[in-house]
Design a protein around this motif. Structure first.
Motif, PDB file in Angstrom:
ATOM      1  N   SER A  50      49.931  40.930  47.856  1.00 30.90           N
ATOM      2  CA  SER A  50      50.344  39.119  47.161  1.00 30.90           C
ATOM      3  C   SER A  50      49.218  38.346  48.063  1.00 30.90           C
ATOM      4  N   GLU A  51      48.620  38.543  49.049  1.00 28.67           N
ATOM      5  CA  GLU A  51      47.545  37.740  49.212  1.00 28.67           C
ATOM      6  C   GLU A  51      46.357  38.139  48.540  1.00 28.67           C
ATOM      7  N   LYS A  52      46.021  39.129  47.994  1.00 25.89           N
ATOM      8  CA  LYS A  52      44.800  39.314  47.188  1.00 25.89           C
ATOM      9  C   LYS A  52      45.035  38.755  45.820  1.00 25.89           C
TER      10      LYS A  52
ATOM     11  N   ILE B 154      45.586  42.175  39.389  1.00 20.88           N
ATOM     12  CA  ILE B 154      44.752  40.936  39.122  1.00 20.88           C
ATOM     13  C   ILE B 154      44.221  41.046  37.820  1.00 20.88           C
ATOM     14  N   ALA B 155      43.844  42.185  37.238  1.00 16.84           N
ATOM     15  CA  ALA B 155      43.428  42.204  35.856  1.00 16.84           C
ATOM     16  C   ALA B 155      44.413  41.579  34.854  1.00 16.84           C
ATOM     17  N   GLN B 156      45.856  41.708  35.319  1.00 14.15           N
ATOM     18  CA  GLN B 156      46.790  41.413  34.514  1.00 14.15           C
ATOM     19  C   GLN B 156      47.093  39.727  34.598  1.00 14.15           C
ATOM     20  N   LEU B 157      46.753  39.388  35.801  1.00 17.83           N
ATOM     21  CA  LEU B 157      46.869  38.110  36.150  1.00 17.83           C
ATOM     22  C   LEU B 157      46.051  36.841  35.676  1.00 17.83           C
ATOM     23  N   LEU B 158      44.641  37.372  35.419  1.00 15.76           N
ATOM     24  CA  LEU B 158      43.763  36.390  35.532  1.00 15.76           C
ATOM     25  C   LEU B 158      43.369  36.370  33.849  1.00 15.76           C
TER      26      LEU B 158
ATOM     27  N   ILE C  70      39.564  53.566  43.206  1.00 16.31           N
ATOM     28  CA  ILE C  70      40.003  55.061  43.520  1.00 16.31           C
ATOM     29  C   ILE C  70      40.299  55.012  45.131  1.00 16.31           C
ATOM     30  N   ALA C  71      39.783  54.124  45.757  1.00 16.80           N
ATOM     31  CA  ALA C  71      40.170  54.209  47.011  1.00 16.80           C
ATOM     32  C   ALA C  71      41.447  54.442  47.907  1.00 16.80           C
ATOM     33  N   SER C  72      42.426  53.924  47.198  1.00 14.11           N
ATOM     34  CA  SER C  72      43.886  54.009  47.649  1.00 14.11           C
ATOM     35  C   SER C  72      44.712  53.636  46.561  1.00 14.11           C
ATOM     36  N   ASN C  73      45.980  53.702  46.638  1.00 16.41           N
ATOM     37  CA  ASN C  73      46.843  53.406  45.560  1.00 16.41           C
ATOM     38  C   ASN C  73      46.880  51.788  45.681  1.00 16.41           C
ATOM     39  N   GLY C  74      46.999  51.409  46.949  1.00 12.76           N
ATOM     40  CA  GLY C  74      46.844  49.905  47.173  1.00 12.76           C
ATOM     41  C   GLY C  74      45.949  49.243  46.571  1.00 12.76           C
ATOM     42  N   ASP C  75      44.490  49.763  46.532  1.00 12.52           N
ATOM     43  CA  ASP C  75      43.190  48.944  45.886  1.00 12.52           C
ATOM     44  C   ASP C  75      43.680  49.124  44.377  1.00 12.52           C
ATOM     45  N   PHE C  76      44.136  50.280  43.870  1.00 13.58           N
ATOM     46  CA  PHE C  76      44.205  50.411  42.241  1.00 13.58           C
ATOM     47  C   PHE C  76      45.314  49.403  42.126  1.00 13.58           C
ATOM     48  N   GLU C  77      46.405  49.208  42.635  1.00 19.01           N
ATOM     49  CA  GLU C  77      47.278  48.351  42.315  1.00 19.01           C
ATOM     50  C   GLU C  77      46.975  46.946  42.261  1.00 19.01           C
ATOM     51  N   ALA C  78      46.008  46.622  43.181  1.00 17.87           N
ATOM     52  CA  ALA C  78      45.552  45.076  43.352  1.00 17.87           C
ATOM     53  C   ALA C  78      44.483  45.124  42.166  1.00 17.87           C
ATOM     54  N   VAL C  79      43.582  45.996  41.803  1.00 21.59           N
ATOM     55  CA  VAL C  79      42.861  45.909  40.691  1.00 21.59           C
ATOM     56  C   VAL C  79      43.712  45.388  39.344  1.00 21.59           C
ATOM     57  N   SER C  80      44.628  46.206  39.375  1.00 23.57           N
ATOM     58  CA  SER C  80      45.495  46.406  38.211  1.00 23.57           C
ATOM     59  C   SER C  80      46.232  45.052  38.038  1.00 23.57           C
TER      60      SER C  80
END
Ligand code: KIV
Ligand code: ZN
Length: 514
Positions: free
Chosen positions: A29-31, A64-68, A52-62
Motif C-alpha cells: 500500500s505504501e508503494k 501500480i500498472a493497473q492504477l496509473l 521476478i525478484a519476489s511475489n511482493g515485487d511482482f504484485e507491486a508492479v502489477s
C-alpha cells in the motif's frame, strides 16, 4: 509535428533502485501511494520494481500498472526469457508498459560476475532485447557498469541492442565512478559513433558514490541524453541515485545554462519528498538541497536583514516553487471534518473514506492532549494510519519504571488479527519493551539505531521514534509517533519487525545472484 529537442524524460526509480537503499522497505500500500504521488508530480516513467525478484515485487508492479493512467510503468528484468516473461506478465494491464532489461558489459563484470565471453554477452543482448520487444513496444536496455566498459565494446553492444528493438538505451554509472566531463563525452561519443543511434533515446543513470550523481546526470543531458533516471531524495543503493528534485530545480533555476524542460510540477516536490521519507523510513538530512528542513532557512542576521529587504538577495528559488507554504494553518480540537480533509488535501493526501475516518479519529485523540497541531503533526498522523496495515499492531501497553528496581513492559497486540500479549523486564522501560517485543518473530534482529525526535515544539509534542533493526545483513527502519515517548518507541520497534517480515519473504538469493 515539431520535435521538442530539449524535453528531458524523467524516469523515476524510487520504487526499484531506491528501494534497494539500506534500511528501506515499503509495503504494497505504501508503494501504491508513492506511485500515485509520482504520477501527480509529473514523472514520465515509473520503474515500479523487479517483477521476478519476489511475489511482493511482482504484485507491486502489477497493481501500480493497473492504477496509473498517464505515466509509463516499467519493470526491470535481467537478460533472460524467464525474467522478461515475468516483467511482461506484471505489466499486462499497464496503459503504457515498458520492459527494462539489462546485462553487464564491462570486462570486470563479464569475467567475474557473469563468467561470459564478450561474444556470449552480445548474443544474449540480441536474444533478450528482441524477446522483450516481441512482448512490448517500449523496451529499454541498460549496459550495467557502462561507464567502466571499453569504448569499442560499448558501441558494439548498443548497436546490437538498438538493432534488436531497444527504444531507450541507458548507460548506467553503476558504481558512481564517472565524472561530468567524462560522462558527457561518453554520451556524445555514443551518439556520434553508433551507426543507428538516431533510433533510440539515450538515458543517464548515476549513482552518488563520489557525490557527483546530479552533476553527471546533467552533463549527460548536455552530451545529448534525453532521459534521466533518478529518485526522490536521492535514495538508492549505497550512496544513492541522482536526486530528482536537485536536477529539476537546477534546470528551472539555471535556464540560461540548462535550457531543458520536463513535465515535473515542482510545487509537488516537498510533499512527494515527505511521503517517500515517511514510507521508506529514510530521513532527509537537514541541509539536503531543495528538500532538507534548512534548505530555505536563513539563520544569520545579515542574511535575514537582506531577505527582509529583498528575498532575491539570498534566495535563488522561492520556497513556494517547491511546494513549501509561507505559513501553516494551525489545527486544534475545534477543527472539524471539513477542515481536516482540506488540510490533508493541501498536504497532498487523498484518503479513502475508511482511512479518512481512522485518521480523523486519531486527529481528535491527539487534539485532546495537544493544544495546537501543526502540519508535521498531521503528517505523523497519516503515517501512523498507514501503519494500520501492519500484520503486528500494539493495542494496549503498560510500563513500570521505579527508582532502584528493574523496569517492566507489557503489551497486548494483534498479530494477523489474533490477540497476543508479551512482557519482559529490562534495564529501563525501553529495554524492557524491546526485549518483550523481540519474541514476536522467530528471527534474532539486532538493534542498530534507536532515535527519538520531537515532531513539533512544546512539551506536549509528539515523539517520533526511529528503530533500525538488522538481521542477516538486511536492515529496516521502523517508525512510531505518539505523545508518549515509550509508546512511540514500542510502535517503532513493532513497525520495524513488520518490515523485517516483508524483507524475509522477499529474499530470493538464487534468483538474484547474476
Ligand atoms: O545501477 C545500475 O546499473 C542499475 C541497472 C540495473 C540499470 O540499476
Ligand atoms: Zn542503479
Amino acid at each position: 509535428m515539431t520535435i521538442d529537442k530539449n524535453r528531458v524524460i524523467i524516469f523515476d526509480t524510487t520504487l526499484r533502485d531506491g528501494e534497494q537503499s539500506p534500511g528501506c522497505s515499503m509495503t504494497l500500500s505504501e508503494k501504491l501511494r508513492v506511485a500515485e504521488a509520482l504520477e501527480n508530480l509529473g514523472v514520465d516513467v515509473i520503474e515500479a520494481g523487479f517483477a521476478i525478484a519476489s511475489n511482493g515485487d511482482f504484485e507491486a508492479v502489477s497493481q501500480i500498472a493497473q492504477l496509473l493512467k498517464k505515466t509509463a510503468v516499467c519493470s526491470l528484468a535481467r537478460a533472460s526469457h524467464k525474467d522478461i516473461d515475468r516483467a511482461a506478465e506484471a505489466l499486462k494491464h499497464a496503459v503504457r508498459p515498458r520492459i527494462h532489461t539489462f546485462i553487464s558489459t564491462s570486462a570486470l563484470h563479464m569475467e567475474h560476475k557473469l563468467q561470459m565471453t564478450p561474444d556470449e554477452v552480445i548474443s544474449r543482448i540480441a536474444d533478450s532485447v528482441s524477446y522483450a520487444r516481441n512482448l512490448c513496444d517500449d523496451v529499454e536496455w541498460s549496459c550495467e557498469d557502462g561507464t567502466r566498459t571499453a569504448t569499442d565494446f560499448l558501441y558494439r553492444s548498443i548497436e546490437v541492442a538498438i538493432k534488436s528493438g531497444a527504444t531507450t538505451i541507458n548507460v548506467p554509472d553503476t558504481v558512481g565512478y564517472t565524472t561530468p566531463s567524462e560522462y558527457r563525452r561518453m554520451i556524445q561519443g555514443i551518439i556520434e559513433n553508433v551507426p543507428n543511434s538516431d533510433k533510440a533515446i539515450f538515458s543517464a543513470h548515476c549513482h552518488n558514490d563520489l557525490g557527483l550523481a546530479v552533476s553527471n546526470s546533467i552533463a549527460a543531458v548536455q552530451g545529448g541524453a534525453r532521459q534521466i533516471e533518478c529518485t526522490i531524495n536521492g535514495i538508492g543503493e549505497r550512496a544513492g541515485n541522482a536526486a530528482l528534485e536537485e536536477i529539476i530545480m537546477a534546470f528551472r533555476t539555471r535556464q540560461d545554462i540548462y535550457p531543458y524542460h520536463t513535465g515535473i510540477i515542482t510545487q509537488n516536490i516537498i510533499r512527494t519528498s515527505k511521503l517517500v521519507s515517511s514510507v521508506t523510513g529514510l530521513d532527509v538530512q537537514n541541509n539536503k538541497a531543495i528538500v532538507g528542513a534548512n534548505a530555505f532557512a536563513h539563520e544569520s542576521g545579515i542574511h535575514q536583514d537582506g531577505m527582509l529587504k529583498n528575498a532575491e538577495t539570498y534566495e535563488i528559488m522561492t520556497p513556494e516553487s517547491v511546494g513549501l507554504k509561507k505559513s501553516e494553518l494551525v489545527m486544534g480540537k475545534h477543527s472539524g471534518r471539513h477542515a481536516f480533509r482540506d488540510k490533508l488535501k493541501d498536504l497532498g493526501y487523498e484518503l479513502g473514506d475508511n482511512e479518512f475516518m481512522s485518521a480523523f479519529t486519531r486527529f481528535k485523540d491527539l487534539a485532546d492532549v495537544k493544544k495546537t497541531l501543526y502540519d508535521d503533526d498531521i503528517i505523523a498522523i497519516v503515517d501512523e494510519n498507514m501503519r494500520d496495515n501492519d500484520r503486528m499492531k500494539i493495542t494496549d501497553w503498560s510500563f513500570i519504571c521505579d527508582s532502584g528496581k528493574s523496569s517492566a513492559a507489557t503489551f497486548k497486540l494483534t498479530v494477523d488479527g489474533k490477540a497476543v500479549s508479551v512482557s519482559s523486564e529490562g534495564n529501563g522501560p525501553v529495554d524492557a519493551s524491546f526485549k518483550a517485543l523481540r519474541g514476536l518473530t522467530d528471527g534474532e534482529p539486532h538493534l542498530e539505531l534507536y532515535q527519538v525526535h520531537a515532531v513539533t515544539r512544546g512539551t506536549d509534542a509528539q515523539a517520533e521514534v526511529t528503530v533500525r533493526l538488522e538481521e542477516n545483513g538486511k536492515t529496516v527502519n521502523g517508525h512510531g509517533a505518539h505523545v508518549d515517548t515509550l509508546v512511540a518507541s514500542a510502535k517503532a520497534y513493532v513497525n520495524a519487525l513488520n518490515k523485517l517480515q516483508v524483507k524475509r519473504e522477499k529474499t530470493a538469493p538464487e534468483i538474484m545472484s547474476d
